[in-house]
Design a protein around this motif. Structure first.
Motif, PDB file in Angstrom:
ATOM      1  N   ALA A   1       0.837  -1.201   0.000  1.00 19.73           N
ATOM      2  CA  ALA A   1       0.000   0.000   0.000  1.00 19.73           C
ATOM      3  C   ALA A   1       0.871   1.251   0.000  1.00 19.73           C
ATOM      4  CB  ALA A   1      -0.923  -0.012   1.220  1.00 19.73           C
ATOM      5  N   ARG A   2       1.901   1.256   0.842  1.00 21.27           N
ATOM      6  CA  ARG A   2       2.827   2.392   0.850  1.00 21.27           C
ATOM      7  C   ARG A   2       3.521   2.530  -0.508  1.00 21.27           C
ATOM      8  NH1 ARG A   2       4.136  -0.293   5.808  1.00 21.27           N
ATOM      9  NH2 ARG A   2       3.640   0.919   7.667  1.00 21.27           N
ATOM     10  N   ALA A   3       3.927   1.385  -1.062  1.00 14.75           N
ATOM     11  CA  ALA A   3       4.614   1.409  -2.359  1.00 14.75           C
ATOM     12  C   ALA A   3       3.693   1.927  -3.459  1.00 14.75           C
ATOM     13  CB  ALA A   3       5.111   0.006  -2.709  1.00 14.75           C
TER      14      ALA A   3
ATOM     15  N   TYR B   1       1.096  -3.856  -7.403  1.00 12.72           N
ATOM     16  CA  TYR B   1       0.768  -3.447  -6.038  1.00 12.72           C
ATOM     17  C   TYR B   1      -0.740  -3.473  -5.807  1.00 12.72           C
ATOM     18  CZ  TYR B   1       5.604  -1.718  -6.212  1.00 12.72           C
ATOM     19  OH  TYR B   1       6.969  -1.605  -6.362  1.00 12.72           O
ATOM     20  N   LEU B   2      -1.495  -3.042  -6.808  1.00 12.59           N
ATOM     21  CA  LEU B   2      -2.955  -3.059  -6.698  1.00 12.59           C
ATOM     22  C   LEU B   2      -3.476  -4.489  -6.634  1.00 12.59           C
ATOM     23  CD1 LEU B   2      -5.560  -1.403  -6.646  1.00 12.59           C
ATOM     24  CD2 LEU B   2      -5.488  -1.345  -9.151  1.00 12.59           C
ATOM     25  N   ASP B   3      -2.882  -5.374  -7.413  1.00 14.46           N
ATOM     26  CA  ASP B   3      -3.293  -6.788  -7.401  1.00 14.46           C
ATOM     27  C   ASP B   3      -3.023  -7.437  -6.041  1.00 14.46           C
ATOM     28  OD1 ASP B   3      -4.220  -6.691  -9.983  1.00 14.46           O
ATOM     29  OD2 ASP B   3      -2.470  -7.682 -10.872  1.00 14.46           O
ATOM     30  N   VAL B   4      -1.912  -7.068  -5.400  1.00 15.42           N
ATOM     31  CA  VAL B   4      -1.606  -7.619  -4.078  1.00 15.42           C
ATOM     32  C   VAL B   4      -2.676  -7.193  -3.071  1.00 15.42           C
ATOM     33  CG1 VAL B   4      -0.007  -7.548  -2.131  1.00 15.42           C
ATOM     34  CG2 VAL B   4       0.869  -7.833  -4.455  1.00 15.42           C
ATOM     35  N   ILE B   5      -3.044  -5.923  -3.101  1.00 18.64           N
ATOM     36  CA  ILE B   5      -4.084  -5.442  -2.184  1.00 18.64           C
ATOM     37  C   ILE B   5      -5.396  -6.177  -2.437  1.00 18.64           C
ATOM     38  CG2 ILE B   5      -5.474  -3.433  -1.546  1.00 18.64           C
ATOM     39  CD1 ILE B   5      -2.988  -1.695  -2.093  1.00 18.64           C
TER      40      ILE B   5
ATOM     41  N   ARG C   1      -4.280   1.670   5.918  1.00 19.05           N
ATOM     42  CA  ARG C   1      -3.298   2.051   4.896  1.00 19.05           C
ATOM     43  C   ARG C   1      -3.738   1.606   3.506  1.00 19.05           C
ATOM     44  NH1 ARG C   1       0.399   0.461   9.074  1.00 19.05           N
ATOM     45  NH2 ARG C   1       1.482   2.285   9.931  1.00 19.05           N
ATOM     46  N   ALA C   2      -4.411   0.466   3.430  1.00 16.25           N
ATOM     47  CA  ALA C   2      -4.905   0.002   2.137  1.00 16.25           C
ATOM     48  C   ALA C   2      -5.899   1.008   1.553  1.00 16.25           C
ATOM     49  CB  ALA C   2      -5.552  -1.377   2.274  1.00 16.25           C
ATOM     50  N   LEU C   3      -6.835   1.484   2.374  1.00 12.67           N
ATOM     51  CA  LEU C   3      -7.818   2.451   1.872  1.00 12.67           C
ATOM     52  C   LEU C   3      -7.178   3.786   1.538  1.00 12.67           C
ATOM     53  CD1 LEU C   3      -9.920   0.320   2.694  1.00 12.67           C
ATOM     54  CD2 LEU C   3     -11.387   2.223   3.361  1.00 12.67           C
ATOM     55  N   TRP C   4      -6.167   4.174   2.305  1.00 16.06           N
ATOM     56  CA  TRP C   4      -5.428   5.396   1.986  1.00 16.06           C
ATOM     57  C   TRP C   4      -4.798   5.270   0.600  1.00 16.06           C
ATOM     58  CZ3 TRP C   4      -0.026   6.303   4.555  1.00 16.06           C
ATOM     59  CH2 TRP C   4       0.555   7.464   4.045  1.00 16.06           C
ATOM     60  N   ALA C   5      -4.130   4.152   0.351  1.00 12.86           N
ATOM     61  CA  ALA C   5      -3.465   3.953  -0.934  1.00 12.86           C
ATOM     62  C   ALA C   5      -4.465   3.902  -2.085  1.00 12.86           C
ATOM     63  CB  ALA C   5      -2.639   2.663  -0.903  1.00 12.86           C
ATOM     64  N   LEU C   6      -5.565   3.211  -1.879  1.00 14.17           N
ATOM     65  CA  LEU C   6      -6.575   3.103  -2.940  1.00 14.17           C
ATOM     66  C   LEU C   6      -7.192   4.466  -3.247  1.00 14.17           C
ATOM     67  CD1 LEU C   6      -8.249  -0.159  -1.623  1.00 14.17           C
ATOM     68  CD2 LEU C   6      -6.890   0.029  -3.732  1.00 14.17           C
TER      69      LEU C   6
ATOM     70  N   GLY D   1      -7.672   8.549   2.781  1.00 14.51           N
ATOM     71  CA  GLY D   1      -8.049   7.876   1.546  1.00 14.51           C
ATOM     72  C   GLY D   1      -9.353   8.393   0.978  1.00 14.51           C
ATOM     73  N   LEU D   2     -10.347   8.591   1.851  1.00 16.02           N
ATOM     74  CA  LEU D   2     -11.643   9.101   1.388  1.00 16.02           C
ATOM     75  C   LEU D   2     -11.515  10.543   0.904  1.00 16.02           C
ATOM     76  CD1 LEU D   2     -13.996   7.636   4.161  1.00 16.02           C
ATOM     77  CD2 LEU D   2     -13.594   6.748   1.847  1.00 16.02           C
ATOM     78  N   HIS D   3     -10.661  11.314   1.574  1.00 17.05           N
ATOM     79  CA  HIS D   3     -10.427  12.694   1.128  1.00 17.05           C
ATOM     80  C   HIS D   3      -9.809  12.717  -0.267  1.00 17.05           C
ATOM     81  CE1 HIS D   3      -9.050  16.809   0.941  1.00 17.05           C
ATOM     82  NE2 HIS D   3      -7.798  16.397   0.867  1.00 17.05           N
ATOM     83  N   TYR D   4      -8.807  11.888  -0.469  1.00 11.37           N
ATOM     84  CA  TYR D   4      -8.168  11.847  -1.790  1.00 11.37           C
ATOM     85  C   TYR D   4      -9.145  11.364  -2.855  1.00 11.37           C
ATOM     86  CZ  TYR D   4      -3.436  12.697  -0.057  1.00 11.37           C
ATOM     87  OH  TYR D   4      -2.315  13.268   0.491  1.00 11.37           O
TER      88      TYR D   4
END
Length: 200
Positions: free
Chosen positions: A5-7, A30-34, A69-74, A118-121
């Motif tokens: 997620a950080r990556a 990275y998206l596939d891993v999440i 962190r997953a939702l932040w990254a997404l 994540g929701l803000h972004y």
């Protein structure tokens, strides 16, 4: 999973700056891993071994921060919708949508903060109510703990502290609630007052 997620955030930033086509393959990985780590209830497991098996550690430690962190990254990926292909954005939106029922069970302050970011972004009116719900929880925690010389969300400082005032600032920008801005500024100034730099 939370390392990926950080990556994902870092590689999206790199692609925005360079438009390096090789970044797109990494974004996909990275998206596939999440996505792989997401469970049927929408939550995420975090620890995977080399055989792509989920390890026992997932059931022995709290996974709320890694879920956050997953939702932040997404959400961050979705914020780059103007430069990324629709496949990436669509997949990220589906993963978030599946996770939303689980979000209401989150208790970790930092996890809530990551989700708010994540929701803000993501910048969708559909999630303002949820963002406001989480920010309201952090606001109540802050008001419960804050005293004359202690402007913080907890009775102690631990790790990832800056994400809390940052999340409140994001909540203010998304909702316009000045109480969130006030808490963001007070808590950030307090945090800065506790930080020191060691010169070697």
């Amino acid at each position: 999973m939370d390392d990926y997620a950080r990556a994902l955030i870092a590689i999206c930033q790199h692609y925005e700056q360079t438009r390096d086509e090789k970044d797109l393959k990494l974004i996909e990985i990275y998206l596939d891993v999440i996505e792989y780590c997401q469970q049927t209830d929408g939550s995420f497991l975090n620890y995977v071994n080399e055989e792509k098996e989920f390890t026992q550690q997932n059931y022995e430690t709290s996974l709320e921060d890694s879920n956050g962190r997953a939702l932040w990254a997404l959400g961050y990926l979705i914020s780059k919708r103007d430069i990324l292909n629709k496949h990436f954005v669509g997949k990220a939106e589906i993963i978030i949508q599946k996770n939303l029922p689980f979000v209401h069970e989150i208790n970790s302050k930092r996890s809530m903060a990551f989700i708010i970011k994540g929701l803000h972004y993501q910048n969708s009116d559909n999630y303002i109510t949820l963002l406001d719900l989480l920010a309201g929880r952090l606001e109540r925690m802050y008001l419960h703990e804050a005293k004359e010389n202690w402007h913080w969300f907890e009775s102690y400082l631990t790790y990832g502290n800056s994400v809390l005032p940052e999340a409140m600032l994001c909540a203010w920008m998304a909702s316009g609630k000045n109480s969130y801005k006030k808490i963001a500024l007070e808590s950030f100034q307090f945090l800065l007052s506790k930080i020191f730099v060691i010169m070697l």
